[in-house]
Design a protein around this motif. Structure first.
Motif, PDB file in Angstrom:
ATOM      1  N   ASP A  98       0.807  -1.216   0.000  1.00 44.87           N
ATOM      2  CA  ASP A  98       0.000   0.000   0.000  1.00 44.87           C
ATOM      3  C   ASP A  98       0.842   1.270   0.000  1.00 44.87           C
ATOM      4  OD1 ASP A  98       0.990  -0.301   2.566  1.00 44.87           O
ATOM      5  OD2 ASP A  98      -0.872   0.320   3.560  1.00 44.87           O
ATOM      6  N   VAL A  99       2.152   1.116  -0.200  1.00 43.42           N
ATOM      7  CA  VAL A  99       3.059   2.270  -0.256  1.00 43.42           C
ATOM      8  C   VAL A  99       3.605   2.405  -1.666  1.00 43.42           C
ATOM      9  CG1 VAL A  99       5.271   3.206   0.546  1.00 43.42           C
ATOM     10  CG2 VAL A  99       3.679   2.169   2.185  1.00 43.42           C
ATOM     11  N   VAL A 100       3.606   3.627  -2.173  1.00 47.08           N
ATOM     12  CA  VAL A 100       4.097   3.908  -3.526  1.00 47.08           C
ATOM     13  C   VAL A 100       5.381   4.715  -3.416  1.00 47.08           C
ATOM     14  CG1 VAL A 100       3.560   4.913  -5.772  1.00 47.08           C
ATOM     15  CG2 VAL A 100       1.719   3.967  -4.355  1.00 47.08           C
ATOM     16  N   VAL A 101       6.437   4.241  -4.074  1.00 45.56           N
ATOM     17  CA  VAL A 101       7.680   5.009  -4.100  1.00 45.56           C
ATOM     18  C   VAL A 101       7.659   5.970  -5.280  1.00 45.56           C
ATOM     19  CG1 VAL A 101       9.038   3.253  -2.905  1.00 45.56           C
ATOM     20  CG2 VAL A 101       8.862   3.195  -5.397  1.00 45.56           C
ATOM     21  N   GLN A 102       8.368   7.058  -5.114  1.00 50.20           N
ATOM     22  CA  GLN A 102       8.420   8.101  -6.145  1.00 50.20           C
ATOM     23  C   GLN A 102       9.862   8.520  -6.371  1.00 50.20           C
ATOM     24  OE1 GLN A 102       5.504  11.382  -6.050  1.00 50.20           O
ATOM     25  NE2 GLN A 102       7.219  12.821  -5.932  1.00 50.20           N
ATOM     26  N   VAL A 103      10.202   8.800  -7.623  1.00 55.48           N
ATOM     27  CA  VAL A 103      11.519   9.341  -7.942  1.00 55.48           C
ATOM     28  C   VAL A 103      11.349  10.628  -8.733  1.00 55.48           C
ATOM     29  CG1 VAL A 103      12.643   7.092  -7.928  1.00 55.48           C
ATOM     30  CG2 VAL A 103      11.745   8.012 -10.083  1.00 55.48           C
ATOM     31  N   LEU A 104      12.348  11.478  -8.642  1.00 54.96           N
ATOM     32  CA  LEU A 104      12.317  12.785  -9.296  1.00 54.96           C
ATOM     33  C   LEU A 104      13.292  12.800 -10.463  1.00 54.96           C
ATOM     34  CD1 LEU A 104      11.287  15.810  -9.081  1.00 54.96           C
ATOM     35  CD2 LEU A 104      13.421  16.251  -7.837  1.00 54.96           C
ATOM     36  N   THR A 105      12.894  13.456 -11.543  1.00 52.01           N
ATOM     37  CA  THR A 105      13.788  13.597 -12.692  1.00 52.01           C
ATOM     38  C   THR A 105      13.525  14.904 -13.413  1.00 52.01           C
ATOM     39  OG1 THR A 105      14.504  12.636 -14.801  1.00 52.01           O
ATOM     40  CG2 THR A 105      12.207  12.302 -14.176  1.00 52.01           C
ATOM     41  N   GLN A 106      14.587  15.491 -13.890  1.00 48.27           N
ATOM     42  CA  GLN A 106      14.438  16.628 -14.792  1.00 48.27           C
ATOM     43  C   GLN A 106      13.935  16.132 -16.144  1.00 48.27           C
ATOM     44  OE1 GLN A 106      18.579  17.690 -14.149  1.00 48.27           O
ATOM     45  NE2 GLN A 106      17.954  19.754 -13.561  1.00 48.27           N
ATOM     46  N   SER A 107      13.440  17.049 -16.941  1.00 54.30           N
ATOM     47  CA  SER A 107      12.878  16.676 -18.246  1.00 54.30           C
ATOM     48  C   SER A 107      13.999  16.562 -19.284  1.00 54.30           C
ATOM     49  CB  SER A 107      11.836  17.711 -18.689  1.00 54.30           C
ATOM     50  OG  SER A 107      11.178  17.265 -19.842  1.00 54.30           O
ATOM     51  N   ARG A 108      14.786  15.493 -19.123  1.00 52.37           N
ATOM     52  CA  ARG A 108      15.853  15.175 -20.060  1.00 52.37           C
ATOM     53  C   ARG A 108      15.807  13.698 -20.356  1.00 52.37           C
ATOM     54  NH1 ARG A 108      21.305  17.201 -17.456  1.00 52.37           N
ATOM     55  NH2 ARG A 108      21.930  15.267 -18.503  1.00 52.37           N
ATOM     56  N   GLU A 109      16.010  13.324 -21.602  1.00 49.49           N
ATOM     57  CA  GLU A 109      15.831  11.941 -22.031  1.00 49.49           C
ATOM     58  C   GLU A 109      16.678  10.968 -21.232  1.00 49.49           C
ATOM     59  OE1 GLU A 109      16.196   9.211 -26.112  1.00 49.49           O
ATOM     60  OE2 GLU A 109      16.378  11.405 -26.212  1.00 49.49           O
ATOM     61  N   ASP A 110      17.965  11.250 -21.074  1.00 44.50           N
ATOM     62  CA  ASP A 110      18.843  10.309 -20.379  1.00 44.50           C
ATOM     63  C   ASP A 110      18.459  10.165 -18.908  1.00 44.50           C
ATOM     64  OD1 ASP A 110      19.625  12.989 -20.054  1.00 44.50           O
ATOM     65  OD2 ASP A 110      21.683  12.426 -19.555  1.00 44.50           O
ATOM     66  N   LEU A 111      18.048  11.255 -18.298  1.00 44.83           N
ATOM     67  CA  LEU A 111      17.691  11.207 -16.888  1.00 44.83           C
ATOM     68  C   LEU A 111      16.371  10.464 -16.676  1.00 44.83           C
ATOM     69  CD1 LEU A 111      18.626  14.838 -15.750  1.00 44.83           C
ATOM     70  CD2 LEU A 111      20.078  12.806 -15.964  1.00 44.83           C
ATOM     71  N   ILE A 112      15.431  10.649 -17.580  1.00 43.72           N
ATOM     72  CA  ILE A 112      14.149   9.961 -17.472  1.00 43.72           C
ATOM     73  C   ILE A 112      14.341   8.452 -17.622  1.00 43.72           C
ATOM     74  CG2 ILE A 112      11.888   9.648 -18.552  1.00 43.72           C
ATOM     75  CD1 ILE A 112      12.012  12.662 -19.278  1.00 43.72           C
ATOM     76  N   LYS A 113      15.144   8.054 -18.604  1.00 37.35           N
ATOM     77  CA  LYS A 113      15.400   6.620 -18.790  1.00 37.35           C
ATOM     78  C   LYS A 113      16.073   6.030 -17.557  1.00 37.35           C
ATOM     79  CE  LYS A 113      15.691   6.405 -23.832  1.00 37.35           C
ATOM     80  NZ  LYS A 113      16.559   6.083 -25.002  1.00 37.35           N
ATOM     81  N   ARG A 114      17.032   6.749 -17.022  1.00 34.09           N
ATOM     82  CA  ARG A 114      17.735   6.282 -15.823  1.00 34.09           C
ATOM     83  C   ARG A 114      16.761   6.124 -14.655  1.00 34.09           C
ATOM     84  NH1 ARG A 114      22.122   3.376 -14.422  1.00 34.09           N
ATOM     85  NH2 ARG A 114      23.407   4.336 -12.798  1.00 34.09           N
ATOM     86  N   SER A 115      15.810   7.016 -14.544  1.00 36.03           N
ATOM     87  CA  SER A 115      14.831   6.966 -13.457  1.00 36.03           C
ATOM     88  C   SER A 115      13.969   5.716 -13.557  1.00 36.03           C
ATOM     89  CB  SER A 115      13.953   8.226 -13.486  1.00 36.03           C
ATOM     90  OG  SER A 115      14.740   9.386 -13.282  1.00 36.03           O
ATOM     91  N   PHE A 116      13.491   5.412 -14.757  1.00 35.75           N
ATOM     92  CA  PHE A 116      12.683   4.204 -14.941  1.00 35.75           C
ATOM     93  C   PHE A 116      13.499   2.944 -14.663  1.00 35.75           C
ATOM     94  CE2 PHE A 116       9.598   6.960 -16.939  1.00 35.75           C
ATOM     95  CZ  PHE A 116       8.387   6.324 -16.710  1.00 35.75           C
ATOM     96  N   GLU A 117      14.769   2.962 -15.057  1.00 37.07           N
ATOM     97  CA  GLU A 117      15.619   1.795 -14.808  1.00 37.07           C
ATOM     98  C   GLU A 117      15.764   1.520 -13.306  1.00 37.07           C
ATOM     99  OE1 GLU A 117      19.236   2.804 -16.763  1.00 37.07           O
ATOM    100  OE2 GLU A 117      18.415   2.557 -18.795  1.00 37.07           O
ATOM    101  N   SER A 118      15.827   2.584 -12.522  1.00 40.51           N
ATOM    102  CA  SER A 118      15.997   2.395 -11.073  1.00 40.51           C
ATOM    103  C   SER A 118      14.778   1.750 -10.435  1.00 40.51           C
ATOM    104  CB  SER A 118      16.273   3.743 -10.396  1.00 40.51           C
ATOM    105  OG  SER A 118      15.091   4.540 -10.340  1.00 40.51           O
TER     106      SER A 118
END
Length: 562
Positions: A98-118
């Motif tokens: 019942d707990v949702v984790v959240q990550v933050l990313t700037q709007s940059r392609e490499d950073l967004i992909k890295r965020s999803f990978e984590s």
């Protein structure tokens, strides 16, 4: 360089929002928002030595324990350490269903992909996308037009959709922040958020989170509330968006801004447990939640053991929670002032006897017991304290409920001790002073009871017969009177030439129950007008009265206060 005598030459007042029919001022908070803790991200990036895995894990466990359901666990693209922790946490099985984790990313392609990978393997997760939209950032930092800034947000939103589609095993939620919202034009913030919504395609059942941060607090909290209400009223498909707040505390009103933002229509609040964050900090979730609690609203967060929460936060952040921090500080429930102490003492006494269960104790907006705090530290005694302070301490520590005039009598002794010691008096200090003042210490008293008998004569009078230790020597004494007290007074007069009268007498149980001890108080007066008090305690109330009279005899024979 010094402060300007005319600061208007350098600083401009923040423009007001044109909202003449604003509704938020007449609203009250009747339900809690969704809570998001950013202690592991915003809080962590603001401390000198960022938390290691052990500290982050301990903090995460605390957040789960107090009931936070959405936790921003980091900025995975910031570095390998961040990425590894997030990936480990997701894979570890420590995240409840019942707990949702959240990550933050700037709007940059490499950073967004890295965020999803984590987040690979997460059962549910929020990816939080942001880019700054205000004029200062557009013109000074990025040197971009409105269209160029909006294009960054749109491109990032499309990447969210695309990367989520590659990982259908996770229940994805998207969050977008027009960073620096509070200093941006409202029409542009709306325009960018609408464009992001067009890409994501949210619905009432699967809404997008639109987070509206006061990245730098630049105006009074009512202005922020106007901005939130304006945004909510003018956002198309409002039902498909969760409006979230992320206030900072640059002007010292981060909590107020969040509260007024909820009144203005927001659904969610981001912050840190005790407001840690960059510069002056984030919104303090503890304060907002417990403010609601004191208004009869269950915040959905459990701070029943506030000291454990503080211990963990201080250990993980290596920052102290200030002694005056709302609800959590060591001194927030403490009164040193005499008038405050008297009001609190009377409030507690009334609360114990009234039928109304609602909390009404002066100077205490919340019952410290609800937060796991005891009442011993509510009143503390120093040279600024009055008779209500030490009386409360004695009642809490020893169960003694001193008569009002006895409180006044003892007060000068406590004040003398406080002035002499030049520090706060603790429980032991006050109890030692009380025992010395009323001759309860063996080495200070002239008279001490060994044993006694009481009998009734044929004429109905009472006969007191006992053994009293006088200056260390046992002596048999006796006297006759109409009752126990008068027979002891006769004994003292005939045996020791102590002629005083009792002007007041009271007694009470020290605890409830069949085995309760008793305390007795005697106010005495000599023929020359000298007066004072004696006190006695015993398992038997009659014996407590005898001891109180001998306490009075000690004082009368020495002179009060010596």
């Amino acid at each position: 360089m010094s402060m300007l005598r005319d600061p208007s030459t350098k600083y401009r007042p923040f423009p007001q929002v044109d909202l003449p029919d604003r509704q938020w001022p007449s609203r009250t908070i009747s339900a809690p928002p969704r809570w998001l803790s950013t202690d592991l991200r915003d809080g962590n990036q603001s401390i000198i030595d960022p938390m290691d895995r052990a500290k982050k894990t301990r903090f995460f466990d605390l957040l789960v324990e107090v009931g936070v359901k959405e936790i921003e666990v980091g900025f995975p693209a910031a570095g390998q350490t961040e990425f590894d922790f997030i990936s480990w946490l997701v894979q570890s099985g420590k995240v409840p269903d019942d707990v949702v984790v959240q990550v933050l990313t700037q709007s940059r392609e490499d950073l967004i992909k890295r965020s999803f990978e984590s987040l690979e393997g997460a059962h549910s997760a929020i990816v939080h996308l942001y880019n700054a939209v205000s004029p200062a950032w557009r013109e000074i930092v990025f040197k971009m037009s409105r269209d160029e800034v909006k294009a960054i947000a749109v491109k990032g939103a499309q990447m969210l959709v695309d990367e989520a589609a590659k990982r259908p095993g996770t229940e994805w939620q998207f969050e977008y922040s027009p960073e620096t919202f509070s200093t941006a034009e409202l029409d542009f913030s709306l325009e960018v958020c609408e464009a992001v919504m067009d890409v994501v395609g949210p619905s009432k059942d699967r809404p997008i989170i639109l987070n509206l941060p006061a990245t730098v607090e630049a105006a009074t909290p009512n202005t922020y509330a106007d901005q939130i209400e304006y945004f909510c009223r003018n956002l198309p498909r409002r039902e498909a968006a969760v409006i979230s707040l992320h206030t900072h505390n640059d002007r010292g009103t981060g909590v107020a801004a969040a509260e007024l933002g909820i009144m203005a229509g927001a659904d969610r609040v981001e912050g840190c447990l005790f407001g840690n964050g960059e510069r002056t900090g984030n919104c303090c979730l503890v304060t907002v939640a417990l403010n609601m609690y004191t208004q009869g609203v269950d915040p959905g967060l459990d701070f029943s053991d506030i000291d454990k929460v503080i211990e963990t936060v201080e250990y993980c952040n290596e920052l102290p929670v200030h002694e005056r921090h709302p609800y959590g500080g060591d001194l927030v429930f403490t009164a040193f002032s005499g008038s405050h102490q008297d009001a609190i003492k009377k409030g507690f006494e009334a609360h114990e006897t009234q039928n109304d269960t609602h909390w009404r104790v002066p100077y205490l907006p919340i019952d410290p017991a609800d937060l796991g705090r005891n009442y011993e530290a509510v009143i503390r005694v120093n040279s600024q304290s009055g008779k209500g302070g030490f009386a409360w301490v004695l009642q809490q520590d020893q169960g003694l409920k001193l008569p009002k005039r006895m409180q006044a009598d003892f007060s000068r002794h406590v004040q003398d001790m406080a002035d002499e010691m030049g520090r706060e008096l603790n429980v032991a200090d006050i109890w030692d002073c009380f025992r010395r003042t009323y001759y309860l210490q063996v080495d200070k008293r002239r008279f001490a009871l060994v044993d006694y008998d009481e009998s009734r004569a044929s004429d109905g009078t009472r006969i007191f017969t006992g053994t009293v230790e006088v200056d260390g020597e046992a002596q048999r004494v006796s006297g006759r009177g109409k009752g126990l007290i008068s027979s002891i007074l006769a004994t003292l007069r005939e045996s020791f030439d102590l002629d005083f009268e009792v002007t007041d007498y009271s007694e009470h149980a020290l605890q409830t129950g069949v085995d309760s001890r008793a305390a007795a108080y005697i106010e005495w007066a000599l023929p020359d007008g000298t007066s004072g008090w004696g006190v006695g305690m015993d398992d038997d109330v009659a014996t407590a009265s005898v001891r109180a009279l001998l306490s009075a005899a000690n004082a009368a024979s020495h002179g009060p206060g010596r």
